[in-house]
Each structure stands twice: as C-alpha cells, then as structure tokens.
Design a protein around this motif. Structure first.
Motif, PDB file in Angstrom:
ATOM      1  N   GLN A  21     -38.653   8.702  -0.510  1.00 39.97           N
ATOM      2  CA  GLN A  21     -39.919   8.080  -0.870  1.00 39.97           C
ATOM      3  C   GLN A  21     -39.747   6.568  -0.839  1.00 39.97           C
ATOM      4  O   GLN A  21     -38.646   6.053  -0.602  1.00 39.97           O
ATOM      5  CB  GLN A  21     -40.383   8.546  -2.241  1.00 39.97           C
ATOM      6  CG  GLN A  21     -39.397   8.267  -3.364  1.00 39.97           C
ATOM      7  CD  GLN A  21     -39.881   8.768  -4.713  1.00 39.97           C
ATOM      8  OE1 GLN A  21     -41.052   8.662  -5.052  1.00 39.97           O
ATOM      9  NE2 GLN A  21     -38.980   9.344  -5.502  1.00 39.97           N
ATOM     10  N   LYS A  22     -40.830   5.850  -1.073  1.00 39.34           N
ATOM     11  CA  LYS A  22     -40.764   4.396  -1.100  1.00 39.34           C
ATOM     12  C   LYS A  22     -39.792   3.937  -2.186  1.00 39.34           C
ATOM     13  O   LYS A  22     -39.728   4.529  -3.264  1.00 39.34           O
ATOM     14  CB  LYS A  22     -42.153   3.803  -1.369  1.00 39.34           C
ATOM     15  CG  LYS A  22     -43.166   4.046  -0.256  1.00 39.34           C
ATOM     16  CD  LYS A  22     -42.837   3.224   0.982  1.00 39.34           C
ATOM     17  CE  LYS A  22     -43.931   3.376   2.023  1.00 39.34           C
ATOM     18  NZ  LYS A  22     -43.641   2.575   3.253  1.00 39.34           N
ATOM     19  N   ASP A  73     -41.171   3.302  -5.676  1.00 35.63           N
ATOM     20  CA  ASP A  73     -41.453   4.531  -6.423  1.00 35.63           C
ATOM     21  C   ASP A  73     -40.154   5.127  -6.959  1.00 35.63           C
ATOM     22  O   ASP A  73     -40.081   5.543  -8.123  1.00 35.63           O
ATOM     23  CB  ASP A  73     -42.172   5.545  -5.536  1.00 35.63           C
ATOM     24  CG  ASP A  73     -43.544   5.080  -5.103  1.00 35.63           C
ATOM     25  OD1 ASP A  73     -44.148   4.275  -5.838  1.00 35.63           O
ATOM     26  OD2 ASP A  73     -44.016   5.513  -4.047  1.00 35.63           O
ATOM     27  N   ARG A 130     -51.385   0.922  -1.848  1.00 34.63           N
ATOM     28  CA  ARG A 130     -50.784   2.013  -1.067  1.00 34.63           C
ATOM     29  C   ARG A 130     -51.213   3.389  -1.559  1.00 34.63           C
ATOM     30  O   ARG A 130     -51.496   4.278  -0.763  1.00 34.63           O
ATOM     31  CB  ARG A 130     -49.256   1.878  -1.112  1.00 34.63           C
ATOM     32  CG  ARG A 130     -48.496   3.037  -0.483  1.00 34.63           C
ATOM     33  CD  ARG A 130     -47.022   2.691  -0.373  1.00 34.63           C
ATOM     34  NE  ARG A 130     -46.478   2.211  -1.640  1.00 34.63           N
ATOM     35  CZ  ARG A 130     -46.025   3.023  -2.602  1.00 34.63           C
ATOM     36  NH1 ARG A 130     -46.063   4.328  -2.442  1.00 34.63           N
ATOM     37  NH2 ARG A 130     -45.533   2.525  -3.721  1.00 34.63           N
TER      38      ARG A 130
END
Length: 286
Positions: free
Chosen positions: A8-9, A12, A126
């Motif tokens: 994931q990002k 995050d 986002r």
C-alpha cells in the motif's frame, strides 16, 4: 512484532504501523461498541459504498424519504429531563436528516493550518475522504448532504446508515461516514461515527447531553480506552485487529435552534488547543 499490510502507499503503511506500535491488539468480538466497517485500497467515497453493499449482500437505498442519522432520539437514552428539554427542531433534524440542506464555514487556527494542508496532500485527495478546506471561509460553502441506508434484503432492516457530505462547488467529499448508536463498557449510550480508511477506519464516539436552551451537545472528551473519544482501528498483515485511542484529539459539536433555524458549531482540538471550527447553517428543504 506485528506489521501493517505492506502492499500500500507508504504514508498509509506508516500511520498503520504507528497504531500497531502505540495501540493495542484487540479481539473484534470483545469490542462490539468499537468495531465498524473498514475501508480498502481499491475504492473510496461513493465507490466504497457500492462495493461494501455488494460484499455484505445489502441493498442500497437512496430514495426513501425522511431518512435520519438516528431513527429515534430516544435511542440515546437521555434522562427524562434532558429529552423533554431537547429542542424539537434539533430532534427532527437527527431523525429526518435527508430533509435538510447544509451550509458551512470554517476557521483554522493558523498554527495548525499546515497540518491540514499535509493531511489533504498525503491522504484526503487520494482517498476522497476528509477533504477539509484549508482556507478560512466567512460566506460559507453549500454541501451536498445525502443519507444512504444499506438494507438487509431478508429482514428489510437498516444495517448501516451513511451520511455522505461533499462540497457542491468542487464535489470533494468532506465526510463519508457510517452513523449509529453504541453502548460503551460503562453502559453509557453514545453516537458513533465511523470513517473508512485504507485497511481500517477512524471512529469518533461522542457522549450526548442537552444544554439549558435545549441544544444537543456531543462531546468526545474521554480520558481512556473505552470512553467516548477518537479511535484508529486497522487490520495488520495477518488480519489481526489493532486500535489506538487518541486522547489528545477531541471533537465537540453543539447543535441548537432558534425558531425554525438550526445552527451548529463543531470544534476540533488537539492537546486542548483549538485546531479548527466549523459553523453550520441547517435549513429544511423546500
């Protein structure tokens, strides 16, 4: 040591890892008052609602009139004196929220404004969630306010109530949350708002009260895990649940009425310092 889901990002993953390090591991079955829907990596905003309804085999209802955040304010278990003093207009708003239009203005503490800019750039834009304007506004912005209920097709019962609010001019989602009532371990009945985030959620639990003039006061000023307050929840890479109670962050909302006019003031504080204030004007739809 537990780890956040890796694919994931980074921002995050980093915030989730912080919750794991600073929070506590929980068994979801032991915390029904806290557990709520989690977001995912593939969808957000309106897309999330559609995907969530499909996963849970629920029907999306956007057409039934007079949908409210709370079907009856009696579910808050206010004292007889508080309930009798509660403004009739405020009660009608919570029980029939879809019948109202909202306009809001915002005022930032300049010392925290950079924090709002960073949150918008790193997360809000986002994930299309919590798009709080970073410029102060006096004239106000109109909101598209929609109540969306997810219904069990077998029992015909409402399982989840979403309050979807987006700025009309930009269509950016300010809040997309699931609202309801929960009972804390102390036995206190509170209003609960869940905001889905990637692999988790932000949950605000607010203690209700009624002021001298009939205003509804919702306060998240708890002192420990299990109180009203602000919580992060997530699942780690192995599917285990974690939660962190953020005592320093507090939310206070006062909703009052004068005649047919309803107004509200929401104050967010961090370390007892005001971060920003929302002022709402709430009008019944013509």
């Amino acid at each position: 040591m537990a780890f956040a889901y890796p694919m994931q990002k980074f921002q995050d993953w980093f915030t989730q890892q912080w919750v794991i390090l600073r929070g506590r591991k929980i068994n979801a079955d032991d915390f029904p008052w806290l557990i709520g829907p989690f977001g995912n990596l593939e969808s957000n905003g309106d897309d999330f609602i559609r995907n969530f309804a499909h996963q849970e085999n629920l029907i999306i209802d956007r057409e039934t009139p007079s949908r409210g955040l709370i079907p009856s304010m009696k579910k808050l278990n206010l004292s007889e004196i508080e309930f009798s003093n509660l403004s009739e207009q405020v009660r009608l708003f919570y029980e029939n929220t879809a019948d109202y239009d909202l306009n809001f203005s915002i005022q930032w503490n300049p010392y925290f404004k950079l924090f709002g800019v960073l949150v918008n750039k790193l997360f809000s834009i986002r994930i299309n969630q919590l798009n709080i304007p970073t410029e102060n506004s006096k004239d106000g912005e109109s909101l598209n306010s929609e109540i969306i209920t997810l219904i069990d097709p077998v029992s015909n019962e409402v399982k989840y109530t979403f309050w979807f609010r987006a700025i009309k001019s930009s269509r950016k989602v300010v809040y997309s949350g699931i609202y309801g009532v929960c009972t804390l371990p102390s036995g206190k009945t509170c209003i609960k708002a869940v905001f889905p985030l990637p692999n988790g959620n932000a949950t605000v639990i607010m203690n209700p009260g009624v002021g001298e003039d009939g205003e509804l006061i919702l306060d998240s000023s708890g002192n420990k895990f299990g109180d009203a307050g602000f919580y992060f929840l997530l699942k780690d890479s192995k599917g285990e649940y974690w939660s962190q109670f953020i005592r320093s962050f507090r939310d206070r909302l006062i909703i009052n009425s004068e005649g047919e006019c309803i107004s509200a003031e929401q104050t967010l504080t961090l370390w007892h310092k005001t971060v920003l204030k929302f002022n709402y004007v709430i009008k019944h739809k013509k």
